[in-house]
Motif scaffolding. Structure first.
Motif, PDB file in Angstrom:
ATOM      1  N   GLY A 213       0.849  -1.189   0.000  1.00  0.00           N
ATOM      2  CA  GLY A 213       0.000   0.000   0.000  1.00  0.00           C
ATOM      3  C   GLY A 213       0.888   1.243   0.000  1.00  0.00           C
TER       4      GLY A 213
ATOM      5  N   GLY B 161      -2.572  -0.073   3.091  1.00  0.00           N
ATOM      6  CA  GLY B 161      -3.173  -1.347   2.711  1.00  0.00           C
ATOM      7  C   GLY B 161      -4.322  -1.793   3.592  1.00  0.00           C
TER       8      GLY B 161
ATOM      9  N   ASP C 271      -8.077  -5.771   5.661  1.00  0.00           N
ATOM     10  CA  ASP C 271      -7.315  -5.437   4.460  1.00  0.00           C
ATOM     11  C   ASP C 271      -8.185  -4.630   3.489  1.00  0.00           C
ATOM     12  OD1 ASP C 271      -5.457  -7.010   5.692  1.00  0.00           O
ATOM     13  OD2 ASP C 271      -5.657  -8.720   4.326  1.00  0.00           O
TER      14      ASP C 271
ATOM     15  N   ALA D  52      -5.449  -4.187  -1.498  1.00  0.00           N
ATOM     16  CA  ALA D  52      -4.685  -3.579  -0.392  1.00  0.00           C
ATOM     17  C   ALA D  52      -4.572  -2.068  -0.603  1.00  0.00           C
ATOM     18  CB  ALA D  52      -3.307  -4.236  -0.265  1.00  0.00           C
TER      19      ALA D  52
END
Ligand code: GUN
Ligand code: ZN
Length: 436
Positions: free
Chosen positions: A2, A42, A382, A428
């Motif tokens: 992320g 993420g 997530d 993510a």
């Protein structure tokens, strides 16, 4: 994984907390007409009304305005076959002919890693285009197909489950391992992939017909040695399959009894199809907390039969829903829910659209025991998120003019929708559809 900058996804937000049977079950889901999901590193860090979240955003938050679209958790596909991407739509008779004439020959091509890499790219493009953010796949029997599968998942940052198909008889020589080799290869792949990034290894004996008793025993040993891994196989899909299994394992009381004998049942065990189960098998599935996986487009395409959701669930069995590519005919969970709805209609079982969308998200993540990570828009999970447009095509836009409720909108998405309705797929927290 992320990026550090927070992202605020604004839109009409829908997430489930339990299974709704009807729109009145408002405790089972949360719907924000002007909602937002805050994403950072993420993960989902907050979900709620836009007005509330906008009051205290981290510095530098970028807002992505997805209004008027729906923001939901990504779809989860609990049963499909990675090496069958080029088997979809093969004109065959029922299961056993389809396997022998098309599927086994195709799977032998995966001894070539380059072929696996090529198919992996297309396979993940198809998942992401269709809003599927997690899937549970059978790879081929060649270990390098598992590498191709998880390497590409890692490149895309996806939480994927899968494993090498164990099969040591009743298939072409080039596709068969042995009980020992199947064990050794699986063991090495578990060490390499299970818990590596977002990868979850799944012990994968194909089905009783293609495994000797020694190999099923080896699969049971693997499961005992690795209780945090899932196990997947096929069960009671087709009448000829059941008859052949009974011939190969005459001592078993029923098909599921074969798997029971080798210790393959349990809460992490996923049994594809479960169409023609006996009451004894129902009881055994329920007692062991095993999961029955409904694969509607495949069951129709291969003429396998009608999954009896009501009887299965009334017996106390946990269920999941899946595409079963390439016996299945679409990567889309929307198409899958639509065909599932029709299979249930034929049995006078009606599935509410809220139940359907629950099933493809939180229901499937619960079936996998992963609802603390995926399947909702809950804080701390997530950031695997999709954005859906219920007016994506001309016929949908026309019908949308008369849609008055969330339930109607979901049912329209399910009945007429496909990959064209997926505006964005965040993996993510990273927008991934637009790059496919
Ligand atoms: N049973 C054993 N292998 C398979 C497969 O690849 N697809 C389906 N639908 N059923 C199976
Ligand atoms: Zn399958």
């Amino acid at each position: 994984m992320g990026n550090n900058k927070a992202k605020l996804l604004r839109g009409r937000v829908l997430t489930f907390s339990s299974e709704p049977k009807a729109p009145e079950d408002t405790h089972a889901y949360r719907f924000e007409q002007d909602g937002a999901v805050l994403v950072q590193n993420g993960k989902i860090t907050a979900t709620g009304s836009y007005a509330e979240l906008a009051k205290s955003l981290p510095e530098g938050t970028v807002t992505v305005d997805h209004r008027p679209h729906l923001i939901c958790a990504g779809f989860i596909d609990t049963h499909l076959h990675f090496p069958q991407a080029q088997v979809i739509g093969s004109w065959a008779d029922q299961l056993l002919d389809w396997l022998n004439d098309y599927t086994f020959p195709e799977e032998t091509r995966f001894h070539d890693k380059a072929h696996g890499d090529h198919i992996a790219k297309g396979f993940y493009d198809a998942l992401i285009s269709n809003g599927t953010t997690t899937a549970v796949a059978y790879c081929s029997s060649q270990p390098n197909s598992v590498d191709a599968y998880f390497e590409e998942a890692a490149r895309r940052g996806m939480l994927m489950l899968g494993g090498k198909t164990m099969m040591d008889r009743n298939a072409p020589e080039a596709l068969c391992d042995t009980a020992q080799l199947g064990y050794d290869d699986s063991k090495a792949l578990i060490a390499k992939w299970h818990g590596n990034g977002r990868a979850h290894y799944t012990i994968t004996p194909r089905f009783a017909i293609t495994s000797t008793p020694e190999q099923l025993e080896a699969a049971g040993t693997l499961l005992k040695e690795h209780p945090d891994c899932h196990l997947q196989t096929h069960l009671s899909e087709n009448h000829n399959e059941i008859a052949f299994t009974r011939e190969l394992y005459p001592e078993a009381d029923h098909y599921l009894g074969v798997y029971e004998k080798y210790g393959l049942l349990g809460p992490k065990s996923l049994f594809g199809h479960c169409i023609h189960l006996t009451p004894h098998e129902h009881d055994l599935m329920a007692e062991t907390d095993s999961v029955a996986v409904f694969c509607p487009t495949s069951n129709l395409f291969l003429g396998s039969g009608l999954f009896d959701k009501k009887s299965v669930e009334n017996a106390g069995i946990r269920t999941a829903v899946a595409t079963d590519i390439g016996g299945g005919t679409s990567y889309s969970m929307l198409r899958t829910l639509d065909e599932g709805y029709k299979i249930l209609q034929l049995q006078r079982q009606r599935m509410h659209p809220l139940t359907a969308f629950y099933w493809a998200t939180l229901g499937n993540s619960k079936a996998l025991g992963l609802s603390d990570k995926i399947g909702t828009l809950d804080e701390g999970t997530d950031a695997d998120i999709i954005v859906l447009n219920g007016a994506a095509t001309q016929p949908m836009a026309l019908r949308m003019e008369t849609v008055k409720s969330l339930s109607e909108e979901l049912f329209l998405l399910q009945t007429l929708g496909d990959d064209r309705c997926i505006v964005e797929t965040y993996i993510a927290g990273i927008p991934s559809k637009t790059t496919v």
